[in-house]
Write a protein that holds these residues in place. Structure first.
Motif, short mmCIF file in Angstrom:
data_model
loop_
_atom_site.label_atom_id
_atom_site.label_comp_id
_atom_site.label_asym_id
_atom_site.label_seq_id
_atom_site.Cartn_x
_atom_site.Cartn_y
_atom_site.Cartn_z
N ASP A 115 -3.51 8.66 1.77
CA ASP A 115 -4.84 8.39 2.30
C ASP A 115 -5.02 6.98 2.81
OD1 ASP A 115 -5.70 10.92 1.90
OD2 ASP A 115 -6.82 10.53 0.07
N GLY A 116 -3.99 6.13 2.64
CA GLY A 116 -4.11 4.75 3.11
C GLY A 116 -5.00 3.89 2.25
N THR A 117 -5.29 4.32 1.03
CA THR A 117 -6.16 3.53 0.15
C THR A 117 -5.37 2.55 -0.71
OG1 THR A 117 -6.06 5.27 -1.54
CG2 THR A 117 -7.88 5.37 0.04
N LEU A 118 -4.07 2.80 -0.88
CA LEU A 118 -3.19 1.93 -1.65
C LEU A 118 -1.97 1.58 -0.82
CD1 LEU A 118 -3.17 3.85 -5.09
CD2 LEU A 118 -4.60 1.90 -4.46
N LEU A 119 -1.44 0.38 -1.06
CA LEU A 119 -0.24 -0.07 -0.36
C LEU A 119 0.67 -0.75 -1.38
CD1 LEU A 119 1.35 -0.69 2.29
CD2 LEU A 119 0.05 -2.81 2.45
N ALA A 120 1.89 -0.24 -1.52
CA ALA A 120 2.88 -0.84 -2.41
C ALA A 120 3.73 -1.82 -1.61
CB ALA A 120 3.75 0.23 -3.05
N VAL A 121 3.95 -3.02 -2.17
CA VAL A 121 4.71 -4.07 -1.49
C VAL A 121 5.69 -4.68 -2.48
CG1 VAL A 121 4.56 -6.18 -0.12
CG2 VAL A 121 2.62 -4.60 -0.16
N SER A 122 6.95 -4.82 -2.07
CA SER A 122 7.93 -5.45 -2.96
C SER A 122 7.71 -6.96 -2.99
CB SER A 122 9.35 -5.13 -2.50
OG SER A 122 9.60 -5.68 -1.22
N ALA A 123 7.92 -7.53 -4.18
CA ALA A 123 7.69 -8.96 -4.36
C ALA A 123 8.91 -9.60 -5.00
CB ALA A 123 6.45 -9.18 -5.23
N ASN A 124 8.88 -10.94 -5.10
CA ASN A 124 9.97 -11.64 -5.75
C ASN A 124 10.02 -11.31 -7.24
OD1 ASN A 124 10.58 -12.90 -3.32
ND2 ASN A 124 9.28 -14.68 -3.75
N GLU A 125 11.14 -11.67 -7.85
CA GLU A 125 11.34 -11.50 -9.29
C GLU A 125 11.14 -10.05 -9.71
OE1 GLU A 125 8.84 -14.31 -11.24
OE2 GLU A 125 9.84 -16.05 -10.35
N ASN A 126 11.68 -9.14 -8.91
CA ASN A 126 11.71 -7.70 -9.23
C ASN A 126 10.30 -7.10 -9.32
OD1 ASN A 126 14.49 -8.06 -9.49
ND2 ASN A 126 14.31 -8.51 -11.68
N GLY A 127 9.36 -7.69 -8.63
CA GLY A 127 7.97 -7.23 -8.74
C GLY A 127 7.58 -6.25 -7.65
N ILE A 128 6.51 -5.51 -7.94
CA ILE A 128 5.85 -4.64 -6.96
C ILE A 128 4.37 -4.93 -7.04
CG2 ILE A 128 5.35 -2.28 -6.24
CD1 ILE A 128 7.92 -1.42 -7.72
#
Length: 1137
Positions: free
Chosen positions: A655-668
């Motif tokens: 639905d485009g209400t959430l966006l997952a993004v990879s981050a440094n130090e193994n984060g999301i």
């Protein structure tokens, strides 16, 4: 050749024809290959000018292009041979045999031998098959009929058989105009500094600012009246010769200069009709990041090549594509993707969760139904399943080969040498029942998901030598398949149930980087890209690649369609780090627009995603960049509070209400918009409430989930949050919290608000519009919106069809149907009406029915007589079939093949009819009275039927076997009516369906045919006349025979708004006027229309200040019964009417 150049050729052809340069006209037709002049071809055949016939054909096709072309040339040369024999010119016949016909011997040696033996006969008519051969003139005429069928069916002639509709002397007019097009530009209402003149066929005017979309090529005057691949036009009129299903689809045709199985020479970038510069398959990968610096992404030089990558595009949506599929049963459902954000504020830009994965995320994918479940694959081969609402990691698996002995020795040796394995791709199947993991070493693992933390091993496939670079699911031949590509330069297709290999596509000369399966106009195909920048396209036929072109950047490129499948985008990064996103003109293979705003040198391969049919996003320069699809300028940039990788992996939920993004130090990091925030808060509140009441409430039991419906339930959420289950009684999963609009859940959790049913009694309390009447119509029997949403089609009880079309105006810039602007009661210039065939009986007594094709081009309809197929543009009857008895009572198009129609009959049978071959393929028997409802599910591959016998049946669409049957549970103590229509309609999830009966509304689950919820009017209330889901399946609109209209929340069948007759019927109207049918707008969830017993149609919308129909009742009311209902036991609620 560019579009303007192509149009110029047509203008020159028109000019030459007007000036009577006949030979030159046909020479240009042949050399350009743009227009096949059937009249000229017929004349040359009738005259026996065989040399000119073949020369003219050579401008459009060669003998070995495809089976149609081969048969065309064979028929011509056979006729030439027979004419020589008929003249007893043996030497000429032998010359033709050796020179012209021998080429066919390699394809059919026996046929060639039989043709040769004709030389030994005194009269070739002694051959039994040629005994009816008449004279030369009649033989040519008979052959010509066959040739025309072959040419019309041949995909190489598609879009070349009709000349554009031009005004007389169009070229001369352009030349004579003062300063020609520049003069036209001065007349524009909003002239732009640099006009983009795209066509010569009509006067130029600058379009809407901000790069508004141009009309689809399919709707242009050049293509508008031409048959589309896999569509209706061939019908049964083509006689015994039927086109093969493996036609090159229109979407691919523009990408090929000559679509044959033979590889084409590459075309370098630059616009044009073959493929302007570039384009592209979908599923973005990422080069490996050296472990010493996980924050910087750049290609490594290891032997695994460049692209051991993260997640890509929204390919999983490819197979769902509900927007184009669901119109078979009811109007316009499955348009959930169609709602655009109202403003950039609705982009998910706020960080609401930070998850620590433990190793670097390489690929991510949200569950297609339970939209807070996130699947993650990492650089050390781990996979995890997160419930982002609760921050719980439900599943964690380390890499392990399930059965090493079944793997190749090459793979076993590679593992011994280097046991390190990375995940290149994770992806859910369209229904969420399975997910796939592609690894950097040889194998693919497929898991089945059974809700909560229950994940089971399903298939392990030793798929490729080297890395498996991409993975996708698709539905060729209505069967779920897994598509893989790898370092061994191949693409492979596997059966998702058994793991059996079905196809291997070879032809790339470098490791295959990504795959993008898609379908359009009922034709399935796969785009693929390789690390040498080559793009290829494949049909499921083992006949080789259909295109061979260079992608921009000539390195890592991916391709994705918008969620509704209508717009094509690609994202690529060159070895030098130059990245780009472009939109393609799919019909021509040319770049339509290039989006700006990338870092000059990207540090890694940029990955992108699309959402809501409106926005693009890409991870670049330690941030997420957003674009509006209609504007090339960067919309906004978000750094997610810092800490992102240089080119982060990104993934929207459905639905485009959430966006997952990879981050440094193994984060999301999880970013959310307002709706996403409310969804997550609702889940938190639900879990908290459940923890307080877990001992007071019985733990709901969740039925085991079948493979087809696994996505429909989350056991973990059910165990932790019984109130969540209560809210989502229809779906049994938290996805509905988002769909029923999370803001509603927020309101319902506000204990300070006292809920009250919204009553609408006055016209001022909502927006209503009574459409222009036709005096010949006195009752509306059927009603539907067109799939485009800009028209309403009605079928009256006297067998006449009415079509109301909305136009673009200052008050309605979209041209969509609305309750503010009066539409036109439209008829073609001929003045004819679409009128059904009427049997000897009274049409008023017949059960009328109709169904609209997905592209709004055709309507299939019946009113007690023959079934008629009408052209929606001309209102002409294209064909009629199936004269009664029995009479057709319900019609539904197959969602994956417009030529297959399910026809319910008044003798209780269901006939599966193929329009193209004019043949009943199957006859289904299981009901005892007439059929009153049919609905297809393209996810479950089933047909649900309902009848006047109050029975519901489920049929498998692969073999048309009956799977389950159940009788409708009528209200206790109520005598069932002797004859009562029962209607069925699938929910947007394609797993649950709505049942409408005069005594009730009910929600059923299709795989087990279990009733989940029921709603009964009070004994004294008027019967239900009709009901339908809203386009997003979150509301149900129901009409009653006392002229009341009610709006229900679909998740729990609770009444939220009641529109009384006084709000839309004047007091002077007789009290016996009732709404008989109701239809929902395909894109606007709060708009519906009703057809009344007095022949009028009314459109309804809430006030702009309200924005929606009422407020849902609080969850606390009757929560215990809701839990029971969600658990699988049927539950009923008395109406508040």
């Amino acid at each position: 050749m560019s579009s303007l150049s192509r149009e110029l050729v047509f203008l020159i052809l028109q000019f030459l024809d007007e000036e009577k340069f006949k030979e030159t006209v046909h020479k240009l037709e042949q050399e350009s290959g743009f227009f096949f002049n059937m009249k000229y071809f017929e004349d040359e055949v009738h005259n026996g000018n065989w040399e000119e016939v073949e020369k003219y054909l050579s401008g459009f096709t060669k003998v070995d292009d495809n089976r149609y072309s081969m048969k065309i040339f064979f028929e011509i040369r056979k006729q030439k041979y027979l004419e020589a024999l008929d003249k007893h010119d043996r030497s000429k016949a032998v010359e033709i045999l050796v020179k012209d016909l021998k080429v066919f011997a390699t394809f059919n040696e026996e046929l060639f031998k039989e043709i040769t033996q004709l030389l030994t006969l005194e009269n070739f008519r002694e051959n039994e098959q040629l005994s009816k051969y008449g004279d030369t003139k009649s033989a040519r005429a008979i052959m010509l009929v066959e040739l025309k069928k072959l040419i019309e069916a041949n995909p190489l002639f598609r879009d070349k058989l009709q000349f554009p509709n031009l005004k007389n002397s169009r070229l001369r007019t352009l030349i004579n105009q003062s300063y020609s097009l520049n003069w036209q530009h001065q007349l524009c209402k909003n002239p732009r500094p640099n006009p983009d003149i795209k066509t010569l066929f009509v006067d130029h005017s600058c379009g809407q600012p901000n790069g508004a979309r141009a009309p689809s090529p399919a709707n242009s005057p050049l293509l508008g009246s031409l048959p589309k691949a896999g569509g209706f036009p061939p019908l049964g009129a083509h006689g015994p010769f039927q086109p093969t299903p493996a036609q090159v689809p229109t979407p691919l045709a523009g990408w090929m200069s000559n679509p044959t199985p033979v590889t084409h020479a590459a075309v370098s970038g630059g616009g044009g009709i073959g493929l302007g510069a570039p384009s592209i398959p979908a599923a973005l990968k990422h080069p490996r990041t050296p472990p010493t610096n996980p924050s910087v992404d750049y290609p490594s030089g290891d032997s695994d090549h460049v692209a051991k990558r993260p997640r890509p595009m929204g390919i999983s949506d490819e197979v769902n594509l509900p927007v184009n599929v669901l119109s078979a049963s009811f109007s316009g459902h499955g348009h959930g993707h169609g709602q655009a954000f109202s403003a950039p504020d609705d982009l998910p830009k706020t960080v609401v969760r930070t998850l620590n994965q433990g190793s670097t995320p390489m690929s991510m994918d949200f569950h297609p139904v339970q939209q807070t479940l996130l699947l993650v694959g990492t650089n050390v081969g781990d996979i995890a399943l997160w419930e982002v609402g609760s921050r719980d990691r439900l599943v964690s698996r380390n890499f392990k080969v399930w059965d090493l002995s079944a793997c190749s020795m090459t793979f076993q040796a590679a593992l011994v040498k280097d046991p390190g394995v990375s995940v290149n791709r994770v992806i859910w199947s369209p229904d969420g029942a399975l997910f796939g993991v592609a690894y950097s070493r040889h194998i693919v693992q497929i898991y089945s998901y059974h809700g909560g933390d229950e994940v089971r091993q399903h298939l392990e496939i030793d798929a490729h030598v080297g890395g498996v670079n991409d993975l996708a699911f698709s539905h060729p031949n209505k069967q779920l398949c897994v598509i893989t590509c790898g370092d061994d330069k191949t693409i492979k297709v596997w059966d998702a149930a058994s793991g059996a290999k079905q196809y291997t596509f070879e032809g790339h000369e470098a490791p295959v980087y990504s795959v993008c399966p898609h379908y359009k106009e009922n034709i399935q195909f796969i785009f693929s890209t390789a690390l040498d920048g080559k793009i290829k396209a494949w049909l499921y036929d083992n006949l080789g690649s259909r295109v061979d072109y260079d992608a921009p950047g000539r390195w890592c490129t991916t391709m994705a369609y918008s969620a509704d499948g209508t717009r094509l985008f690609s994202c690529g990064t060159s070895k030098e780090g130059e990245s780009s996103i472009v939109e393609w003109n799919e019909s021509e293979g040319a770049v339509k627009r290039t989006y700006q705003g990338f870092r000059k040198r990207s540090m890694g391969v940029v990955q992108f995603d699309t959402t809501k049919n409106r926005f693009l996003a890409a991870g670049d320069d330690f941030s997420i960049k957003f674009w509006d699809m209609d504007n090339v300028q960067l919309l906004t940039t978000v750094d997610a509070d810092g800490g992102l990788a240089a080119s982060p992996r990104i993934r929207f939920n459905k639905d485009g209400t959430l966006l997952a993004v990879s981050a440094n130090e193994n984060g999301i990091k999880i970013l959310a918009n307002g709706d996403g925030n409310r969804l997550l808060r609702t889940l938190e509140n639900s879990i908290y409430d459940a923890s307080r009441t877990s001992e007071a409430l019985a733990k709901p039991t969740i039925n085991p989930i079948s493979a087809a419906a696994a996505a429909a339930t989350s056991a973990a959420l059910a165990e932790r949050a019984s109130s969540v289950v209560a809210i989502t009684g229809m779906n049994g999963d938290p996805r509905n919290l988002g769909d029923v609009k999370p803001r509603i859940s927020e309101e319902s959790n506000d204990k300070s608000k006292i809920w009250k049913l919204t009553e609408i009694n006055e016209p001022s309390q909502c927006r209503t519009l009574k459409l222009v009447e036709n005096p010949r119509v006195n009752k509306i029997s059927r009603l539907i919106y067109t799939n485009s949403g800009n028209a309403i089609l009605a079928l009256a009880s006297n067998a006449i069809h009415l079509l109301w079309k909305w136009q673009r105006t200052d008050r309605s810039s979209s041209g969509k149907a609305n309750a503010t602007v009066q539409p036109q009661l439209w008829q073609p210039s001929s003045g004819i009406l679409m009128t059904n065939d009427i049997a000897d009986g009274n049409p008023e007594e017949a059960l009328a029915c109709f169904a609209l094709s997905k592209n709004d081009s055709y309507v299939m309809s019946a009113s007690g007589g023959k079934v008629s197929l009408f052209n929606m543009m001309t209102f002409k009857t294209m064909t009629t079939f199936m004269p009664p008895p029995p009479a057709a009572t319900f019609l539904a198009f197959h969602p994956q093949d417009n030529n297959i129609i399910a026809i319910g009959m008044d003798d209780s049978s269901i006939q599966i009819y193929n329009v193209r071959v004019d043949e009943v393929k199957s006859k289904l028997k299981g009901h005892t009275k007439k059929i009153t409802g049919l609905a297809f599910s393209h996810v479950l591959n089933v047909l649900v039927s309902s009848g006047a016998d109050n029975q519901i049946c489920v049929w498998n669409t692969n073999g048309w076997e009956k799977q389950k049957t159940r009788f409708l549970q009528l209200p206790h103590g109520r005598t069932p009516p002797a004859q009562s229509d029962t209607r069925v309609q699938f929910h947007q999830d394609q797993i649950h369906f709505l049942v409408v009966h005069e005594t009730q509304l009910a929600i059923y689950e299709a795989t087990k045919l279990e009733g989940l919820k029921q709603w009964f009017p009070q004994d004294s209330a008027a019967p239900i006349s009709h009901a339908t889901f809203s386009c997003d399946s979150q509301l149900i609109y129901a009409s009653f025979l006392d002229a009341t209209i009610c709006v229900f929340s679909a998740s729990n069948l609770r009444l939220r708004c009641r529109i009384n007759p006084s709000a839309y019927l004047p007091s002077s109207v007789s009290s016996n006027v009732q709404p008989l049918v109701i239809a929902a707008h395909p894109q606007e969830p709060n708009q519906f229309a009703t057809g009344l017993s007095d022949g009028t149609v009314h459109v309804f919308e809430p006030l702009e200040s309200d924005g929606k129909w009422g407020v849902p009742p609080p969850i606390e009311n009757g929560s215990a019964s809701n839990v029971a209902a969600a658990s699988g036991g049927p539950s009923s609620e008395q109406a508040q009417r």
